[in-house]
Design a protein around this motif. Structure first.
Motif, PDB file in Angstrom:
ATOM      1  N   GLY A   8       0.901  -1.193  -0.028  1.00 53.57           N
ATOM      2  CA  GLY A   8       0.056   0.065   0.129  1.00 53.57           C
ATOM      3  C   GLY A   8       0.850   1.345   0.090  1.00 53.57           C
ATOM      4  O   GLY A   8       1.676   1.450   1.090  1.00 53.57           O
ATOM      5  N   ASN A   9       0.759   1.906  -1.046  1.00 50.81           N
ATOM      6  CA  ASN A   9       1.492   3.411  -1.213  1.00 50.81           C
ATOM      7  C   ASN A   9       0.500   4.581  -0.816  1.00 50.81           C
ATOM      8  O   ASN A   9      -0.329   4.898  -1.409  1.00 50.81           O
ATOM      9  CB  ASN A   9       2.041   3.522  -2.529  1.00 50.81           C
ATOM     10  N   TRP A  10       0.837   4.838   0.483  1.00 45.82           N
ATOM     11  CA  TRP A  10      -0.003   5.608   1.282  1.00 45.82           C
ATOM     12  C   TRP A  10       0.077   7.232   0.544  1.00 45.82           C
ATOM     13  O   TRP A  10      -0.444   8.194   0.825  1.00 45.82           O
ATOM     14  CB  TRP A  10       0.195   6.029   2.573  1.00 45.82           C
ATOM     15  N   GLY A  94      11.597   5.588  -7.457  1.00 43.83           N
ATOM     16  CA  GLY A  94      11.122   6.054  -8.988  1.00 43.83           C
ATOM     17  C   GLY A  94       9.837   5.931  -9.240  1.00 43.83           C
ATOM     18  O   GLY A  94       9.569   5.528 -10.424  1.00 43.83           O
ATOM     19  N   HIS A  95       9.105   6.062  -8.293  1.00 45.40           N
ATOM     20  CA  HIS A  95       7.425   6.255  -8.638  1.00 45.40           C
ATOM     21  C   HIS A  95       7.157   7.283  -9.613  1.00 45.40           C
ATOM     22  O   HIS A  95       8.095   8.416  -9.650  1.00 45.40           O
ATOM     23  CB  HIS A  95       6.746   6.653  -7.160  1.00 45.40           C
ATOM     24  N   SER A  96       6.430   7.127 -10.335  1.00 43.92           N
ATOM     25  CA  SER A  96       5.948   8.192 -11.732  1.00 43.92           C
ATOM     26  C   SER A  96       5.796   9.565 -11.078  1.00 43.92           C
ATOM     27  O   SER A  96       6.126  10.616 -11.936  1.00 43.92           O
ATOM     28  CB  SER A  96       4.980   7.600 -12.521  1.00 43.92           C
ATOM     29  N   TYR A 166       5.510  -2.477 -12.118  1.00 38.49           N
ATOM     30  CA  TYR A 166       4.813  -2.005 -13.515  1.00 38.49           C
ATOM     31  C   TYR A 166       3.472  -0.831 -13.207  1.00 38.49           C
ATOM     32  O   TYR A 166       2.538  -1.508 -12.871  1.00 38.49           O
ATOM     33  CB  TYR A 166       4.463  -2.873 -14.607  1.00 38.49           C
ATOM     34  N   GLU A 167       3.661   0.213 -13.502  1.00 38.44           N
ATOM     35  CA  GLU A 167       2.608   1.193 -13.123  1.00 38.44           C
ATOM     36  C   GLU A 167       2.648   1.993 -14.400  1.00 38.44           C
ATOM     37  O   GLU A 167       3.136   3.201 -14.700  1.00 38.44           O
ATOM     38  CB  GLU A 167       2.888   2.119 -12.012  1.00 38.44           C
ATOM     39  N   PRO A 168       1.765   1.790 -15.165  1.00 41.13           N
ATOM     40  CA  PRO A 168       1.306   2.791 -16.364  1.00 41.13           C
ATOM     41  C   PRO A 168       1.042   4.059 -15.854  1.00 41.13           C
ATOM     42  O   PRO A 168      -0.050   4.161 -15.231  1.00 41.13           O
ATOM     43  CB  PRO A 168       0.260   1.971 -17.286  1.00 41.13           C
ATOM     44  N   ALA A 171      -2.629   4.943 -15.712  1.00 41.48           N
ATOM     45  CA  ALA A 171      -3.636   4.179 -14.911  1.00 41.48           C
ATOM     46  C   ALA A 171      -3.496   4.509 -13.396  1.00 41.48           C
ATOM     47  O   ALA A 171      -4.372   4.178 -12.795  1.00 41.48           O
ATOM     48  CB  ALA A 171      -3.287   2.708 -15.234  1.00 41.48           C
ATOM     49  N   ILE A 172      -2.617   5.413 -13.115  1.00 37.41           N
ATOM     50  CA  ILE A 172      -2.369   5.819 -11.787  1.00 37.41           C
ATOM     51  C   ILE A 172      -3.471   6.820 -11.388  1.00 37.41           C
ATOM     52  O   ILE A 172      -3.562   8.232 -11.770  1.00 37.41           O
ATOM     53  CB  ILE A 172      -0.858   6.266 -11.468  1.00 37.41           C
ATOM     54  N   GLY A 173      -4.438   6.510 -10.303  1.00 37.64           N
ATOM     55  CA  GLY A 173      -5.151   7.712  -9.861  1.00 37.64           C
ATOM     56  C   GLY A 173      -6.102   7.976 -10.598  1.00 37.64           C
ATOM     57  O   GLY A 173      -7.082   8.982 -10.523  1.00 37.64           O
ATOM     58  N   GLY A 210       0.312  -1.949 -10.814  1.00 38.97           N
ATOM     59  CA  GLY A 210      -0.045  -0.595 -10.001  1.00 38.97           C
ATOM     60  C   GLY A 210      -0.812   0.221 -10.926  1.00 38.97           C
ATOM     61  O   GLY A 210      -0.251   0.365 -12.097  1.00 38.97           O
ATOM     62  N   GLY A 211      -1.819   0.790 -10.468  1.00 39.03           N
ATOM     63  CA  GLY A 211      -2.668   1.907 -11.305  1.00 39.03           C
ATOM     64  C   GLY A 211      -4.103   1.458 -11.277  1.00 39.03           C
ATOM     65  O   GLY A 211      -4.433   0.576 -11.936  1.00 39.03           O
ATOM     66  N   SER A 212      -4.991   2.068 -10.090  1.00 37.71           N
ATOM     67  CA  SER A 212      -6.193   1.824 -10.278  1.00 37.71           C
ATOM     68  C   SER A 212      -6.763   0.771  -9.793  1.00 37.71           C
ATOM     69  O   SER A 212      -7.884   0.171 -10.278  1.00 37.71           O
ATOM     70  CB  SER A 212      -6.955   2.418 -11.254  1.00 37.71           C
ATOM     71  N   VAL A 213      -5.818  -0.175  -8.976  1.00 40.29           N
ATOM     72  CA  VAL A 213      -6.027  -1.345  -8.459  1.00 40.29           C
ATOM     73  C   VAL A 213      -7.112  -1.228  -7.291  1.00 40.29           C
ATOM     74  O   VAL A 213      -7.221  -0.369  -6.675  1.00 40.29           O
ATOM     75  CB  VAL A 213      -4.901  -2.248  -8.109  1.00 40.29           C
ATOM     76  N   LYS A 214      -8.223  -2.021  -7.321  1.00 37.42           N
ATOM     77  CA  LYS A 214      -9.081  -1.886  -6.255  1.00 37.42           C
ATOM     78  C   LYS A 214      -9.592  -3.396  -6.089  1.00 37.42           C
ATOM     79  O   LYS A 214      -9.244  -4.421  -6.823  1.00 37.42           O
ATOM     80  CB  LYS A 214     -10.458  -0.966  -6.666  1.00 37.42           C
ATOM     81  N   GLY A 230       0.591  -6.385  -6.284  1.00 34.08           N
ATOM     82  CA  GLY A 230       0.150  -5.052  -6.506  1.00 34.08           C
ATOM     83  C   GLY A 230       0.478  -3.871  -5.675  1.00 34.08           C
ATOM     84  O   GLY A 230       0.917  -4.217  -4.776  1.00 34.08           O
ATOM     85  N   LEU A 231       0.894  -2.837  -6.444  1.00 38.55           N
ATOM     86  CA  LEU A 231       1.389  -1.493  -5.571  1.00 38.55           C
ATOM     87  C   LEU A 231       0.209  -0.591  -5.620  1.00 38.55           C
ATOM     88  O   LEU A 231      -0.710  -0.306  -6.633  1.00 38.55           O
ATOM     89  CB  LEU A 231       2.405  -0.760  -6.235  1.00 38.55           C
ATOM     90  N   ILE A 232      -0.584  -0.635  -4.496  1.00 39.72           N
ATOM     91  CA  ILE A 232      -1.865  -0.167  -4.326  1.00 39.72           C
ATOM     92  C   ILE A 232      -2.049   1.586  -3.867  1.00 39.72           C
ATOM     93  O   ILE A 232      -1.373   1.712  -2.603  1.00 39.72           O
ATOM     94  CB  ILE A 232      -2.727  -0.908  -3.443  1.00 39.72           C
ATOM     95  N   GLY A 233      -2.327   2.308  -4.668  1.00 39.01           N
ATOM     96  CA  GLY A 233      -2.607   3.824  -3.818  1.00 39.01           C
ATOM     97  C   GLY A 233      -3.765   4.270  -3.397  1.00 39.01           C
ATOM     98  O   GLY A 233      -3.790   3.626  -1.966  1.00 39.01           O
ATOM     99  N   GLY A 234      -4.495   4.596  -3.858  1.00 39.88           N
ATOM    100  CA  GLY A 234      -5.866   4.964  -3.044  1.00 39.88           C
ATOM    101  C   GLY A 234      -6.633   3.868  -2.515  1.00 39.88           C
ATOM    102  O   GLY A 234      -7.272   4.368  -1.402  1.00 39.88           O
ATOM    103  N   ALA A 235      -6.753   2.623  -3.018  1.00 44.64           N
ATOM    104  CA  ALA A 235      -7.495   1.863  -2.470  1.00 44.64           C
ATOM    105  C   ALA A 235      -6.647   1.055  -1.184  1.00 44.64           C
ATOM    106  O   ALA A 235      -7.558   0.370  -0.563  1.00 44.64           O
ATOM    107  CB  ALA A 235      -7.903   0.596  -3.384  1.00 44.64           C
TER     108      ALA A 235
HETATM  109  P1  PGA Z   1      -3.428   4.197  -7.604  1.00 44.82           P
HETATM  110  O1  PGA Z   1      -1.967   4.674  -7.269  1.00 44.82           O
HETATM  111  O2  PGA Z   1      -3.851   2.816  -7.038  1.00 44.82           O
HETATM  112  O3  PGA Z   1      -4.368   5.289  -6.833  1.00 44.82           O
HETATM  113  O4  PGA Z   1      -3.802   4.270  -8.961  1.00 44.82           O
HETATM  114  C1  PGA Z   1      -1.132   3.508  -7.646  1.00 44.82           C
HETATM  115  C2  PGA Z   1       0.346   4.064  -7.090  1.00 44.82           C
HETATM  116  O5  PGA Z   1       0.578   5.341  -7.707  1.00 44.82           O
HETATM  117  O6  PGA Z   1       1.314   3.441  -6.523  1.00 44.82           O
END
Ligand code: PGA
Length: 252
Positions: A8-10, A94-96, A166-168, A171-173, A210-214, A230-235
């Motif tokens: 989880g990436n807070w 190296g997060h985008s 891999y975070e396109p 797809a992030i956020g 990673g990228g909008s995983v829920k 997964g690398l999970i942001g918002g969720a």
């Molecule tokens: P997201 O972010 O799950 O909110 O799309 C992923 C991330 O930036 O690592």
């Protein structure tokens, strides 16, 4: 077999107090989970408190970035040794958002990755193309460059130990995740790229999407043979949603 990895990436969310409450809630829910590597990445300010709350549990703690120098006149920066001392065992690199908003280059990613290893931190190295790069068929070239330059000089053992995310960027956020097929295609290419050096190593490296995983799309993404979690942001900010994503993890 690769053990699935869910982090989880807070980002810049959660006070120390919120972070500790979350960690206590999570640790009681996941206490019997043994088949998934579970990691949370709080902001620097909360690493120590979260590490204390996660001590002797199955929850690992990660930083979101680091600076490669050991110490010195680098106002605002945090070294790998300091992160380790605060109680983290991993660090995102190296997060985008770092690349886009703070000008991080592949050469910087490379120095940070080496510094992480030198200090006993497992790096979670992020790669991924922008929408423009995808639409102009540069995805493979971009990933190739990010992997080649970002991981340059690492030993085979280090490549096996590190985690690639891999975070396109598109797809992030955004709520627009890569389809499982799109993710699998790129993950297989990343594994093949790593396998040019050593196929055995490539088979051991965990590659996260990673990228909008829920909770609602995690299972289909994690079912793909080269998607190791997964690398999970918002969720990842709500324990219930994060736990539902953990439940979808599968070994490959
Ligand atoms: P997201 O972010 O799950 O909110 O799309 C992923 C991330 O930036 O690592």
């Amino acid at each position: 077999m690769r053990i699935p990895f869910i982090a989880g990436n807070w980002k810049m969310f959660k006070t120390v107090q919120d972070a500790v409450l979350f960690t206590k809630e999570l640790r009681s829910i996941v206490k019997d989970v043994t088949n998934v590597e579970i990691v949370v990445a709080p902001p620097f300010t909360a690493i120590h408190a979260v590490a204390e709350a996660a001590r002797n549990t199955n929850i690992g703690v990660s930083a979101q970035d680091l600076y490669w120098e050991r110490e010195g006149a680098f106002t605002g920066e945090i070294s790998a040794g300091m992160i380790k001392e605060a109680g983290a065992s991993y660090t995102i690199i190296g997060h985008s958002e770092r690349r886009r908003l703070f000008g991080e280059t592949d050469a910087m990613v490379n120095r940070k990755t080496s510094a992480a290893f030198q200090n006993g931190l497992t790096p979670i190295v992020c790669v991924g193309e922008t929408l423009e790069e995808r639409e102009t068929d540069q995805t493979l070239a971009v990933l190739d460059r990010q992997l080649k330059d970002g991981l340059d000089g690492l030993t085979a053992e280090q490549v096996a130990e590190l985690v690639v995310a891999y975070e396109p960027v598109w797809a992030i956020g955004t709520g627009r995740n890569a389809t499982p097929e799109q993710a699998q295609e790129v993950h297989a290419l990343i594994r093949a790229r790593i396998g040019v050096r050593d196929a055995r190593i490539a088979a051991a490296t965990r590659i996260l999407y990673g990228g909008s995983v829920k909770a609602s799309n995690a299972a289909e993404l994690f079912a793909m043979p080269d998607v190791d979690g997964g690398l999970i942001g918002g969720a990842s900010l709500k324990a219930e949603e994060f736990v539902a994503i953990l439940a979808a993890a599968r070994p490959h």
